[in-house]
Design a protein around this motif. Structure first.
Motif, PDB file in Angstrom:
ATOM      1  N   GLY A  13      -6.800   7.264  -0.486  1.00  0.00           N
ATOM      2  CA  GLY A  13      -7.921   6.729   0.287  1.00  0.00           C
ATOM      3  C   GLY A  13      -8.515   5.501  -0.381  1.00  0.00           C
ATOM      4  N   PHE A  14      -9.676   5.095   0.110  1.00  0.00           N
ATOM      5  CA  PHE A  14     -10.306   3.848  -0.334  1.00  0.00           C
ATOM      6  C   PHE A  14     -10.698   3.907  -1.825  1.00  0.00           C
ATOM      7  CE2 PHE A  14     -14.833   1.954  -0.231  1.00  0.00           C
ATOM      8  CZ  PHE A  14     -14.425   0.746  -0.756  1.00  0.00           C
ATOM      9  N   ILE A  15     -11.673   4.707  -2.185  1.00  0.00           N
ATOM     10  CA  ILE A  15     -12.191   4.690  -3.559  1.00  0.00           C
ATOM     11  C   ILE A  15     -11.173   5.298  -4.529  1.00  0.00           C
ATOM     12  CG2 ILE A  15     -14.068   5.438  -5.088  1.00  0.00           C
ATOM     13  CD1 ILE A  15     -15.881   5.497  -2.544  1.00  0.00           C
ATOM     14  N   ASP A  33      -3.259  14.253  -2.102  1.00  0.00           N
ATOM     15  CA  ASP A  33      -3.836  13.741  -0.861  1.00  0.00           C
ATOM     16  C   ASP A  33      -3.013  14.267   0.305  1.00  0.00           C
ATOM     17  OD1 ASP A  33      -4.726  11.916   1.312  1.00  0.00           O
ATOM     18  OD2 ASP A  33      -5.696  10.817  -0.312  1.00  0.00           O
ATOM     19  N   TYR A  36      -4.969  12.632   5.370  1.00  0.00           N
ATOM     20  CA  TYR A  36      -5.836  12.843   6.545  1.00  0.00           C
ATOM     21  C   TYR A  36      -6.397  11.498   7.024  1.00  0.00           C
ATOM     22  CZ  TYR A  36     -10.089  14.344   9.047  1.00  0.00           C
ATOM     23  OH  TYR A  36     -11.102  14.502   9.957  1.00  0.00           O
ATOM     24  N   THR A  37      -6.976  10.741   6.093  1.00  0.00           N
ATOM     25  CA  THR A  37      -7.326   9.336   6.402  1.00  0.00           C
ATOM     26  C   THR A  37      -6.609   8.388   5.448  1.00  0.00           C
ATOM     27  OG1 THR A  37      -9.259   9.491   4.943  1.00  0.00           O
ATOM     28  CG2 THR A  37      -9.651   9.783   7.302  1.00  0.00           C
ATOM     29  N   GLY A  38      -6.088   8.925   4.351  1.00  0.00           N
ATOM     30  CA  GLY A  38      -5.449   8.085   3.335  1.00  0.00           C
ATOM     31  C   GLY A  38      -4.104   7.552   3.801  1.00  0.00           C
ATOM     32  N   ASP A  53      -3.010  19.856   0.410  1.00  0.00           N
ATOM     33  CA  ASP A  53      -4.353  20.001   0.965  1.00  0.00           C
ATOM     34  C   ASP A  53      -5.213  20.743  -0.059  1.00  0.00           C
ATOM     35  OD1 ASP A  53      -6.620  20.943   2.452  1.00  0.00           O
ATOM     36  OD2 ASP A  53      -5.463  20.664   4.294  1.00  0.00           O
ATOM     37  N   GLU A  73     -12.064  12.769  -5.261  1.00  0.00           N
ATOM     38  CA  GLU A  73     -12.547  11.884  -4.188  1.00  0.00           C
ATOM     39  C   GLU A  73     -12.215  12.426  -2.803  1.00  0.00           C
ATOM     40  OE1 GLU A  73     -14.212   9.029  -5.458  1.00  0.00           O
ATOM     41  OE2 GLU A  73     -13.758  10.170  -7.269  1.00  0.00           O
ATOM     42  N   TYR A 140     -22.502  16.814   6.549  1.00  0.00           N
ATOM     43  CA  TYR A 140     -21.819  16.114   5.457  1.00  0.00           C
ATOM     44  C   TYR A 140     -22.672  16.151   4.186  1.00  0.00           C
ATOM     45  CZ  TYR A 140     -20.189  12.164   2.627  1.00  0.00           C
ATOM     46  OH  TYR A 140     -19.771  11.370   1.584  1.00  0.00           O
ATOM     47  N   LYS A 144     -22.080  18.026   0.384  1.00  0.00           N
ATOM     48  CA  LYS A 144     -22.099  17.343  -0.924  1.00  0.00           C
ATOM     49  C   LYS A 144     -23.137  18.007  -1.846  1.00  0.00           C
ATOM     50  CE  LYS A 144     -18.900  14.204  -0.404  1.00  0.00           C
ATOM     51  NZ  LYS A 144     -17.712  14.129  -1.261  1.00  0.00           N
ATOM     52  N   VAL A 170     -20.631   2.104  -0.740  1.00  0.00           N
ATOM     53  CA  VAL A 170     -19.514   1.477  -1.460  1.00  0.00           C
ATOM     54  C   VAL A 170     -18.741   0.589  -0.484  1.00  0.00           C
ATOM     55  CG1 VAL A 170     -17.499   1.907  -2.907  1.00  0.00           C
ATOM     56  CG2 VAL A 170     -19.357   3.603  -2.827  1.00  0.00           C
TER      57      VAL A 170
HETATM   58  N1  NAD Z   1     -17.318   5.025   0.888  1.00  0.00           N
HETATM   59  C1  NAD Z   1     -18.569   5.298   0.591  1.00  0.00           C
HETATM   60  O1  NAD Z   1     -19.459   4.452   0.751  1.00  0.00           O
HETATM   61  C2  NAD Z   1     -18.948   6.642  -0.005  1.00  0.00           C
HETATM   62  C3  NAD Z   1     -20.312   6.889  -0.238  1.00  0.00           C
HETATM   63  C4  NAD Z   1     -20.679   8.110  -0.777  1.00  0.00           C
HETATM   64  C5  NAD Z   1     -19.712   9.039  -1.127  1.00  0.00           C
HETATM   65  N2  NAD Z   1     -18.399   8.785  -0.882  1.00  0.00           N
HETATM   66  C6  NAD Z   1     -17.420   9.811  -1.262  1.00  0.00           C
HETATM   67  O2  NAD Z   1     -16.385   9.201  -1.995  1.00  0.00           O
HETATM   68  C7  NAD Z   1     -15.141   9.885  -1.766  1.00  0.00           C
HETATM   69  C8  NAD Z   1     -14.075   8.890  -1.331  1.00  0.00           C
HETATM   70  O3  NAD Z   1     -14.460   8.320  -0.078  1.00  0.00           O
HETATM   71  P1  NAD Z   1     -13.679   7.092   0.596  1.00  0.00           P
HETATM   72  O4  NAD Z   1     -14.700   6.187   1.156  1.00  0.00           O
HETATM   73  O5  NAD Z   1     -12.670   6.579  -0.345  1.00  0.00           O
HETATM   74  O6  NAD Z   1     -12.991   7.839   1.833  1.00  0.00           O
HETATM   75  P2  NAD Z   1     -11.452   7.913   2.302  1.00  0.00           P
HETATM   76  O7  NAD Z   1     -11.472   8.620   3.638  1.00  0.00           O
HETATM   77  O8  NAD Z   1     -10.821   6.572   2.222  1.00  0.00           O
HETATM   78  O9  NAD Z   1     -10.799   8.849   1.201  1.00  0.00           O
HETATM   79  C9  NAD Z   1     -10.768  10.245   1.274  1.00  0.00           C
HETATM   80  C10 NAD Z   1      -9.351  10.699   0.951  1.00  0.00           C
HETATM   81  O10 NAD Z   1      -9.313  12.130   0.921  1.00  0.00           O
HETATM   82  C11 NAD Z   1      -8.130  12.564   1.583  1.00  0.00           C
HETATM   83  N3  NAD Z   1      -8.346  13.923   2.073  1.00  0.00           N
HETATM   84  C12 NAD Z   1      -9.172  14.312   3.094  1.00  0.00           C
HETATM   85  N4  NAD Z   1      -9.091  15.635   3.279  1.00  0.00           N
HETATM   86  C13 NAD Z   1      -8.212  16.111   2.350  1.00  0.00           C
HETATM   87  C14 NAD Z   1      -7.708  17.407   2.046  1.00  0.00           C
HETATM   88  N5  NAD Z   1      -8.111  18.486   2.745  1.00  0.00           N
HETATM   89  N6  NAD Z   1      -6.807  17.545   1.045  1.00  0.00           N
HETATM   90  C15 NAD Z   1      -6.377  16.458   0.341  1.00  0.00           C
HETATM   91  N7  NAD Z   1      -6.824  15.195   0.607  1.00  0.00           N
HETATM   92  C16 NAD Z   1      -7.733  15.026   1.590  1.00  0.00           C
HETATM   93  C17 NAD Z   1      -7.919  11.551   2.689  1.00  0.00           C
HETATM   94  O11 NAD Z   1      -6.584  11.528   3.183  1.00  0.00           O
HETATM   95  C18 NAD Z   1      -8.309  10.248   1.988  1.00  0.00           C
HETATM   96  O12 NAD Z   1      -7.200   9.649   1.346  1.00  0.00           O
HETATM   97  C19 NAD Z   1     -15.447  10.962  -0.736  1.00  0.00           C
HETATM   98  O13 NAD Z   1     -15.657  12.194  -1.408  1.00  0.00           O
HETATM   99  C20 NAD Z   1     -16.731  10.483  -0.091  1.00  0.00           C
HETATM  100  O14 NAD Z   1     -17.479  11.562   0.436  1.00  0.00           O
HETATM  101  C21 NAD Z   1     -17.991   7.611  -0.322  1.00  0.00           C
END
Ligand code: NAD
Length: 311
Positions: A13-15, A33, A36-38, A53, A73, A140, A144, A170
């Protein structure tokens, strides 16, 4: 951090992918991973992707048990989706985290958990300190806050080394562009097509934006600092930007002629957000990226990479 075995859940995924790209330089990186969205193409060369998962304990136990550090993440990250399907969100965000804590008891690793500013809800005591009482406004946010409580309990019951990082807004390259995307990726992609930037409300609402590379540095610092164990930290820039200011900056950097359009405020959106980052600063963290520099890098990336999708 060098020569460690690092697991990044959600590393496609992103972060998570930014954490993986940084750590793979000097460490063995395993990504868990389920895509799911990654996306597979986010995984850096040299890192191993295990499609599993986190809700399935058996499929992750050994990987987590062997790790020196687990950057967790993976999550169902959409607030809107969490309102539509709170049970699914609870499964991924709470049960998934609990599985990781359980697996860590079998091993020796430290957990660095991606929490969220969503745990605070709409709290007017700005800048927000970690000591404010959590009062989430969405399922959500509840997941958390709950996951953070499980971390605390595992730390207190078993002495498990854990840290929770409450990310604010972020942004950066590789941020998803679906209907729930962050405001920055939406603005940039509309500006690149000269489409109107739509602001919900008067534009005077504020957010605390932090560039993803600063978030990566905060994660590594929290991992390496023993003083951080058992604690919760805000991860943000500590600067407040109005959404209108943001829209103007994006238009300027892209060189777009997008109009700014105002729509009705969205129910459930918080008015202001700003973090007190004193605690993480005391660990040695200092945000290095200005909003402008971060936006320039992000615009550069979207104009190169997402060109096909924008047509
Ligand atoms: N982007 C932001 O601004 C932000 C802010 C606060 C917190 N966060 C937290 O940071 C983390 C990363 O967020 P992001 O923005 O990179 O989102 P993202 O959707 O890009 O990344 C989430 C990743 O988790 C994977 N995933 C989802 N369900 C899964 C499962 N059941 N098993 C294995 N993998 C699974 C997805 O495929 C994806 O690659 C998350 O926990 C999010 O809640 C993000």
């Amino acid at each position: 951090m060098r020569n460690k075995l690092v697991v990044v859940t959600g590393g496609a995924g992103f972060i998570g992918s930014h954490i993986a790209w940084e750590l793979v330089k000097d460490n063995d990186v395993v990504i868990i991973d389920n895509l799911y969205t990654g996306k597979e193409e986010n995984v850096p060369p040299g890192a191993k992707l295990v499609k599993a998962d986190i809700r399935n304990y058996g499929s992750i136990t050994e990987l987590i048990g062997n790790a020196d550090y687990v950057f967790h993440e993976a999550a169902q990250v959409s607030v809107v989706e969490s309102i539509r399907d709170p049970v699914f969100t609870e499964g991924v965000n709470v049960l998934g985290t609990l599985n990781i804590l359980k697996a860590l008891l079998e091993g020796h690793g430290k957990l660095i958990f991606a929490s969220s500013a969503a745990v605070y809800g709409d709290n007017p005591n700005l800048p927000l300190r970690e000591t404010e009482r959590p009062r989430p406004l969405s399922p959500y946010g509840v997941t958390k806050a709950t996951a953070e409580e499980y971390l605390r309990v595992y730390h207190e019951l078993y002495g498990l080394p854990i840290v929770a990082l409450r990310y604010f807004n972020v942004f950066g390259p590789r941020q998803g562009l679906n209907q729930y995307a962050g405001v920055i990726s939406i603005f940039i992609n509309r500006a690149l097509k000269n489409e109107p930037l739509v602001i919900f409300g008067d534009g005077k609402q504020t957010r605390d934006f932090i560039y993803v590379k600063d978030v990566v540095r905060a994660n590594i610092l929290a991992a390496e600092s023993r003083r951080a164990n058992g604690r919760v930290f805000n991860v943000a820039s500590g600067r407040q930007t109005t959404v209108l200011e943001l829209a103007r900056k994006v238009i300027e950097i892209v060189g777009a002629n997008s109009p700014i359009v105002f729509d009705k405020p969205r129910p459930g959106d918080i008015r202001h957000s700003l973090a007190d980052i004193g605690e993480i600063k005391r660990l040695g963290f200092e945000p290095e990226w200005s909003l402008e520099e971060g936006l320039k890098k992000t615009v550069e990336w979207y104009s190169k990479t997402e060109g096909e999708e924008r047509k």
